[in-house]
Design an enzyme around this catalytic site. Sequence first.
Site, short mmCIF file in Angstrom:
data_model
loop_
_atom_site.label_atom_id
_atom_site.label_comp_id
_atom_site.label_asym_id
_atom_site.label_seq_id
_atom_site.Cartn_x
_atom_site.Cartn_y
_atom_site.Cartn_z
N ASP A 74 0.83 -1.20 0.00
CA ASP A 74 0.00 0.00 0.00
C ASP A 74 0.87 1.25 0.00
OD1 ASP A 74 0.72 -0.66 2.71
OD2 ASP A 74 -0.69 0.87 3.39
N ASP A 103 9.07 4.03 -1.17
CA ASP A 103 8.35 3.44 -0.04
C ASP A 103 7.16 2.63 -0.52
OD1 ASP A 103 7.43 2.92 2.49
OD2 ASP A 103 6.72 4.95 2.90
N GLU A 133 -0.05 -0.81 5.66
CA GLU A 133 0.94 -0.33 6.63
C GLU A 133 0.83 1.17 6.80
OE1 GLU A 133 4.74 1.31 8.12
OE2 GLU A 133 3.79 1.67 6.18
N GLU A 134 0.39 1.84 5.75
CA GLU A 134 0.32 3.30 5.76
C GLU A 134 -0.96 3.84 6.38
OE1 GLU A 134 2.80 4.97 4.99
OE2 GLU A 134 3.93 4.10 3.33
N GLU A 163 11.80 -1.15 4.34
CA GLU A 163 11.45 0.27 4.44
C GLU A 163 12.64 1.13 4.00
OE1 GLU A 163 8.74 1.76 5.02
OE2 GLU A 163 7.41 0.38 6.09
N HIS A 348 6.68 9.58 0.07
CA HIS A 348 5.43 10.29 0.35
C HIS A 348 5.36 11.65 -0.34
CE1 HIS A 348 4.17 7.97 4.24
NE2 HIS A 348 4.76 7.18 3.36
#
Length: 381
Positions: A74, A103, A133-134, A163, A348
């Site tokens: 995700d 990521d 996870e996000e 990660e 991100h």
Amino acid sequence: MRLDDPVSLACRLMSYPSVTPDRSGAIPFLAELLSDLGFRCEILSFGNGDVEVKNLYAQYGNGHPNLCFAGHTDVVPPGGTWRTDPFSPQVKDGMLYGRGASDMKAAICAYISAVARLDSVPGCLSFLITGDEEGRWREYGTKSVLDWMTKNGICPDYCVLGEPSSRKRLGDCISIGRRGSLNFELSCRGVQGHVAYPELAHNPIDDVLCILRKIKDTTLDSGTDHFPPSHCEITSIDVGNDVENLIPSSATAAFNIRFNDLHTAESLYRDMDAICASVTSNYTLSHRCFGGASISQPSCYTATLCEVVKEVTGLDARLITDGGTSDACIISSFCPVAELGLPSGTAHKVDECVSVADVLTLAEIYHRFINRFFAVAQSRS
């Protein structure tokens, strides 16, 4: 498709618009790839009736030593204005662009390509990949998969989490721990009134500001051998008041504490609650923990990972515990874990990207470590 080409694999995986929680088909796609490599794959769905999170556990071989790779498919929403379609990955000027490049889809593919190049596996290899996870449904991700693994008698000896641990250069940092993350919401009640007659009202903003100042002035600790000092950041102050001459009846604030292993969520809540109570009795304080502080003490496997990074990149990796929260805080209570992935500089962000050379280099690091892991494990048996 060549399974030993991490960049091509990453382009395919990144083309799935897997905004958290991932319902895009990325998990079944990975299961298909790993099945082609001889892995036994279990797609595990967990949820509460309103949401369902798909996860993948894949295993090659049986027993021990079991080396696990963990990650997530995700991604956060693209946001902003991209120069390229965030879900149509492109390679331009040696950079791979697309949401999930850093990521952490490219790292997943680097590890798969490393596995595809292995001549033999003198033990067990496994993958733990979650689709959330996000987002807010993490309890149905890695944690639920680990519960399932426990019930089925599966316990890896070591885990590599892909990660984006690197800072300025690939391999400059390996994360062996994470600080805990604790969110607070504070609400203070007052007495509404006209700004011209403050004696007839009570302004809750004063109480909120006083509480926040006391919290910010509090030294939580001085850090530990592996962790920096815990710290608090105020994230919101709000009254919802659009009227210029009105003292509001309530005021709210939010703050986050990143804490080390000297604290627990409950001990910090008690401390913050005591500060609030020293200012006013007309308040409510709620908290939500996104994981406590965790650390995997350096071991022979950690040393081996550092040795491989040095061989491939020439860098002496720093063992760190800073940065944001990750599923390592969950995995570390299950088995030792180290986080090694691509640089985090664009994670991100709009136009997220990684160097193609870094993806290839990470695949080489993973490949060498897998081989070295089993050699070290055999020497200890």
